[in-house]
Structure formats: C-alpha cells, structure tokens
Design a protein around this motif. Structure first.
Motif, PDB file in Angstrom:
ATOM      1  N   UNK A  70       0.566  -1.251   0.070  1.00 20.78           N
ATOM      2  CA  UNK A  70      -0.219  -0.185   0.405  1.00 20.78           C
ATOM      3  C   UNK A  70       0.970   1.091  -0.224  1.00 20.78           C
ATOM      4  N   UNK A  71       1.040   1.951  -0.652  1.00 27.63           N
ATOM      5  CA  UNK A  71       2.102   3.243  -0.955  1.00 27.63           C
ATOM      6  C   UNK A  71       0.618   4.050  -1.698  1.00 27.63           C
ATOM      7  N   UNK A  72      -0.570   3.583  -1.073  1.00 27.91           N
ATOM      8  CA  UNK A  72      -1.731   4.906  -1.137  1.00 27.91           C
ATOM      9  C   UNK A  72      -2.448   5.619   0.377  1.00 27.91           C
ATOM     10  N   UNK A  73      -1.881   4.692   1.538  1.00 25.89           N
ATOM     11  CA  UNK A  73      -3.013   4.960   2.655  1.00 25.89           C
ATOM     12  C   UNK A  73      -4.231   5.545   2.478  1.00 25.89           C
ATOM     13  N   UNK A  74      -5.146   5.082   1.574  1.00 24.75           N
ATOM     14  CA  UNK A  74      -6.345   5.464   1.070  1.00 24.75           C
ATOM     15  C   UNK A  74      -6.512   7.074   0.809  1.00 24.75           C
ATOM     16  N   UNK A  75      -6.014   7.534   0.653  1.00 28.79           N
ATOM     17  CA  UNK A  75      -5.282   9.156  -0.327  1.00 28.79           C
ATOM     18  C   UNK A  75      -4.663   9.610   1.408  1.00 28.79           C
ATOM     19  N   UNK A  76      -4.382   9.254   2.100  1.00 26.75           N
ATOM     20  CA  UNK A  76      -3.002   9.844   3.242  1.00 26.75           C
ATOM     21  C   UNK A  76      -4.076   9.768   4.500  1.00 26.75           C
ATOM     22  N   UNK A  77      -4.627   9.013   4.691  1.00 29.10           N
ATOM     23  CA  UNK A  77      -5.808   8.285   5.641  1.00 29.10           C
ATOM     24  C   UNK A  77      -5.090   7.856   6.159  1.00 29.10           C
ATOM     25  N   UNK A  78      -5.183   6.609   6.364  1.00 33.01           N
ATOM     26  CA  UNK A  78      -4.229   5.727   7.214  1.00 33.01           C
ATOM     27  C   UNK A  78      -2.513   5.867   7.140  1.00 33.01           C
ATOM     28  N   UNK A  79      -2.192   7.035   8.026  1.00 34.67           N
ATOM     29  CA  UNK A  79      -1.365   6.928   8.253  1.00 34.67           C
ATOM     30  C   UNK A  79       0.252   6.087   9.868  1.00 34.67           C
ATOM     31  N   UNK A  80      -1.594   6.064  10.343  1.00 34.78           N
ATOM     32  CA  UNK A  80      -0.773   4.864  11.345  1.00 34.78           C
ATOM     33  C   UNK A  80      -1.290   3.779  11.328  1.00 34.78           C
ATOM     34  N   UNK A  81      -1.655   3.476  10.054  1.00 37.59           N
ATOM     35  CA  UNK A  81      -2.334   2.041   9.356  1.00 37.59           C
ATOM     36  C   UNK A  81      -3.702   2.242   9.405  1.00 37.59           C
ATOM     37  N   UNK A  82      -3.305   0.871   8.652  1.00 41.42           N
ATOM     38  CA  UNK A  82      -5.119   0.520   8.458  1.00 41.42           C
ATOM     39  C   UNK A  82      -5.973  -0.325   9.394  1.00 41.42           C
ATOM     40  N   UNK A 294      -8.588  13.742   6.950  1.00 39.29           N
ATOM     41  CA  UNK A 294      -7.834  12.919   6.557  1.00 39.29           C
ATOM     42  C   UNK A 294      -6.486  11.884   7.407  1.00 39.29           C
ATOM     43  N   UNK A 295      -5.852  11.689   7.763  1.00 35.69           N
ATOM     44  CA  UNK A 295      -5.088  11.241   8.276  1.00 35.69           C
ATOM     45  C   UNK A 295      -5.131  11.553   9.710  1.00 35.69           C
ATOM     46  N   UNK A 296      -6.339  12.265  10.554  1.00 36.66           N
ATOM     47  CA  UNK A 296      -6.513  13.066  11.760  1.00 36.66           C
ATOM     48  C   UNK A 296      -6.666  12.110  12.954  1.00 36.66           C
ATOM     49  N   UNK A 297      -7.585  10.765  12.208  1.00 38.25           N
ATOM     50  CA  UNK A 297      -8.824   9.764  13.061  1.00 38.25           C
ATOM     51  C   UNK A 297      -8.347   8.228  12.423  1.00 38.25           C
ATOM     52  N   UNK A 298      -7.085   8.040  12.291  1.00 37.79           N
ATOM     53  CA  UNK A 298      -7.174   6.605  11.607  1.00 37.79           C
ATOM     54  C   UNK A 298      -7.846   5.746  10.326  1.00 37.79           C
ATOM     55  N   UNK A 299      -8.578   6.536   9.188  1.00 37.28           N
ATOM     56  CA  UNK A 299      -9.176   5.956   8.991  1.00 37.28           C
ATOM     57  C   UNK A 299     -10.876   6.090   9.684  1.00 37.28           C
ATOM     58  N   UNK A 300     -11.379   7.043  10.039  1.00 36.82           N
ATOM     59  CA  UNK A 300     -12.201   7.545  10.648  1.00 36.82           C
ATOM     60  C   UNK A 300     -12.812   8.902  10.052  1.00 36.82           C
ATOM     61  N   UNK A 301     -14.269   9.211  10.171  1.00 38.48           N
ATOM     62  CA  UNK A 301     -14.178  10.226   8.961  1.00 38.48           C
ATOM     63  C   UNK A 301     -14.423  11.691  10.225  1.00 38.48           C
ATOM     64  N   UNK A 302     -13.457  12.371  10.216  1.00 37.05           N
ATOM     65  CA  UNK A 302     -13.370  13.299  11.128  1.00 37.05           C
ATOM     66  C   UNK A 302     -12.442  14.376  10.576  1.00 37.05           C
ATOM     67  N   UNK A 303     -13.016  15.476  10.922  1.00 42.18           N
ATOM     68  CA  UNK A 303     -11.702  16.675  10.199  1.00 42.18           C
ATOM     69  C   UNK A 303     -12.558  18.309  10.878  1.00 42.18           C
TER      70      UNK A 303
END
Length: 455
Positions: A70-82, A294-303
C-alpha cells in the motif's frame, strides 16, 4: 536510525509481503465487482482490481488472498496503519458506550480532547479554538464561513491547481475540471484563482511567485473584498507541488497586513505526513486558520478547523456544526491516532521515508522521462514527461496499471494527469517499502523501454 526506534520495533498482525496468487481481479473480487455494477452508481468507480477484506501495516489483502503493498494509505488517511491496534481498541471502547449523540445537543469529552490536542500541536502559542466536522470539504467550507464572519468580506482566493473538495463551494475552489466539476455547475461566486509557485515549471523564486499572486489579488479583487486566502502548503491533487521557499511566508504576511485570513489547507499534507506535524512548520508559518482531516483519525471520518480564538469565535452561537460533526467514535480514534503519531515519532519516520524514496527513485531522472522527484516526508511525487518534456499522462497511467498488476498500489494526480503520488503508511516496514518502490522504478523503466522499442 537509533537502536530502539519504536517504528523499527513494530510487530504486525499480517505478513508484510507482496503476494499475488490469482489473476487480477480474482474470482471473489470479480463477483463483488459484478454486484457493485448492479447496485452502486457508476460515478463511484474503484480503480483497484481487488476488493479488500483485511490490512495491516503496509499491506492490504483482497478477497482472493492477494496481498498488495500500500503506497496510497487510502489517500493519506491511514498514516498510522489501516488497523492500528490502539486506534481499533479506542473505537471498540467508544462504540461500546455510544456511537452517536450529536455534540451540539448532548456533548462528550472526546470532542473536547481532540480540540485541546489540535490547539496544542498547531503552530503558534496564541489562544486557539477548534471546531470539528466530518470531511475535508466540510472543514474548508466552514473555514470560509468563519473568515467571512470575522472580516465581513465575501471574497475567497485560492491557488491554481488547487483541490479543496467536491461540494458546491469547494468545487468552485478546486481547479481541475474533470472529474470533479464538469456538468455540476453553476458554482459558488466570489472565488478568485491566482498563480501558485511551481518551481520546475515557472522557474521563479518564492518571492517572485508571491509577488505575481499578490499583484493579481490586489488588481483583480482588492484586499478590501477578500475574506481569506486558502492555500495547500503542498498541493495534493494538483500534483504534489512544493512551492519555492519564501512563497507561503510572503502570502501569509500580505494577508496579515491586509485584514485577510490566511487559511492553510493541511488536509492531505498534515498530521506528520511531510516530516513535521504540519507542512507549514517547514517555514515556521503561523496560519490564522488551519483545516485538517484525512490522517487525523486513523481512518475514521473526522475533520477540523483550528485557529485564532478571535477568528474561530466570530460566527454566532449555533451557526456552525452538523449532525455528525465530531462524532464520538471518530474523536476517540483521533485521540488514539494522534497519540501514536507522537509516541512513534511518525514525523521523524516520514523524513526517513523521504530519504528511502529519493534513494530508490531519483535515479529515474536519468531516463529523460522524469521531470522531477519532489515532495517532503512521506508525500513524494514523480512527474512524468515525454521525450520533449511535455506532460505524459499515458505513461503515468501505464505505470500505475503495471504496478497494480504486480501488487503495488500507487495513485496518480496532477492537472495533466502525469504525476505519480506516493503516500505510504508512516508505519510501513522498510524492506516492504523498498520492494514496492523497486516495482515502481522497474515499471517506469520497462514502459519507457517499450515505447522506445516501438519508435
């Protein structure tokens, strides 16, 4: 890397390996694709051949047992891993108490915790406030609302090649027509686009590029009409464009001198992705407002929108929010994800990833088809051109397709569709990362060689 580095000592639930065991898509994914085509609107069109059922660290596993790097991270979302263990446990714990109450009516602590942490880590030691939402576009829209309420002015200035979302206002702020805007107008008014610094193409210093943008703002709109300037410190969909040093500080200084709110859109570049908590930290810029997602919540929708207290508090009581804004489960995930970013020093890991990417991919510049390898941290792009130096989207598409077939997930971007963008998870194993980059490099060389053979 110092001995005892926490990222080096990570253990993974799944084997960190590239493994293609079926034709792509495999039978299970093909069956799911058939169901998708009969039930999901065609505008939603997945680009990856496999339907994912599991993931961990730097791999995603599809329904047929194929394991992709995975070189995409869900478009920079799963920075800490999926599936980071602490994020998953925080989600379980929070959901076991309540999945939703709506903070505007019945509040809870995790919303406050996220706001406190963002106020702490965003640049500047001034008094700050944070408001939470669900998506990046929602955060951008609310940053504009807040700026208008604070300044009493209507105008919004954005950069060329910008991407800020797909809602009506953010479509007006987004530059790229297809696939984001065509057929969806009319768009919101009072949005003006000015030139961004793009060093490999314009050859300007940061100060020169800023002067060009400021001239346009002053002559085409006038500071007396501008509520905010919204800029991505490193552009995302526009091509991972890193402005020349001095560009952003000059724009921010002009905003301060002219009662214009400077909004840093850190939705893709923030949260340790570029080697600091935020991309603006590189030049010690202190935005008036900052958007994160994006990366703020480990894959959960938050901004979020975070910024100067007097600006964030300008709108009246009850004027901001939304049913799902700052959902409690997403907030719990964010607290855990930001904790992992700090505990694992993922900003430092992002800088290491940049060194690895450059080591593996900068030799491609000798092919004559790579205009530039650019970016910071784990947000790096490879811009592909033809033999005459013209953007080459066909080559880019071919490379992405080849990588997918070999089990490596890579995204493209750019106004011209000629940029490969790399957004690996910050917890990816080094050997796995190097393997994926090797596949990418081989795909570029092979595709260029095939073209040469056909000449």
């Amino acid at each position: 890397t110092p001995e005892g580095d926490p990222v080096r000592n990570l253990t993974y639930r799944l084997p960190q390996e590239r493994r293609i065991v079926t034709a792509l898509p495999g039978p299970a994914s093909a069956a799911l694709a058939d169901r998708c085509s009969g039930s999901v609107g065609r505008a939603i069109s997945p680009t990856t051949p496999g339907y994912m059922v599991d993931g961990d660290g730097g791999v995603l596993v599809d329904a047929d047992g194929n394991s992709f790097i995975d070189l995409a991270s869900g478009i920079a979302v799963t920075s800490v891993g999926v599936s980071d263990e602490k994020v998953v446990e925080a989600i379980r714990e929070a959901a076991g108490h309540f999945t939703h109450t709506a903070f505007m009516s019945t509040p809870y602590e995790s919303y406050v915790q996220v706001a406190e942490k963002l106020n702490e880590i965003t640049p500047g030691d001034h008094d700050k406030r944070t408001v939470l939402f669900s998506t990046g576009a929602e955060a951008v829209e609310n940053a504009v609302k807040i700026s208008r309420a604070y300044t009493g002015k209507p105008g919004v200035v954005v950069m060329d090649r910008a991407y800020h979302g797909r809602t009506n206002l953010t479509m007006a702020m987004t530059a790229k027509n297809r696939p984001y805007k065509s057929g969806f107008g009319p768009f919101a008014p009072d949005v003006t686009r000015v030139p961004m610094s793009y060093p490999v193409r314009d050859g300007l210093t940061g100060e020169q590029a800023a002067a060009r943008a400021i001239y346009r703002m002053e002559k085409e709109v006038g500071p007396e009409n501008i509520a905010c300037v919204v800029a991505e410190p490193i552009q995302g969909e526009g091509g991972f464009i890193v402005p020349a040093e001095g560009f952003l500080p000059a724009i921010a200084a002009w905003c301060r001198a002219n009662d214009v709110v400077f909004v840093a859109d850190e939705i893709q570049a923030g949260m340790c992705r570029t080697g600091d908590w935020f991309a603006v930290d590189h030049e010690n810029i202190i935005p008036d407002l900052m958007t994160t997602a994006k990366g703020i919540a480990g894959g959960m929708p938050l901004s979020a929108v975070t910024g100067r207290a007097e600006i964030v508090d300008a709108p009246g009581v009850g004027t901001l929010g939304g049913t799902y804004s700052g959902n409690p489960v997403a907030c719990a995930a964010a607290v855990a994800a930001m904790g992992q970013m700090a505990d694992l020093d993922l900003a430092a890991r992002a800088r290491e990833i940049e060194q690895i990417i450059r080591e593996e991919l900068e030799p491609l510049t000798t092919t004559g088809r790579v205009a530039e390898v650019r970016g910071r941290g784990a947000m790096v792009a490879v811009e592909l051109v033809d033999a005459d130096g013209v953007p080459d989207p066909a080559l880019t598409t071919a490379v992405v397709s080849t990588c997918l077939g070999e089990g490596v997930l890579v995204l493209s971007c750019g106004m011209d569709g000629n940029v490969l963008r790399l957004l690996p998870p910050l917890v990816i194993d080094e050997a796995l990362l190097r393997e994926g980059l090797g596949v990418l490099a081989d795909a570029v060389r092979a595709t260029v060689g095939q073209e040469s053979a056909h000449v």
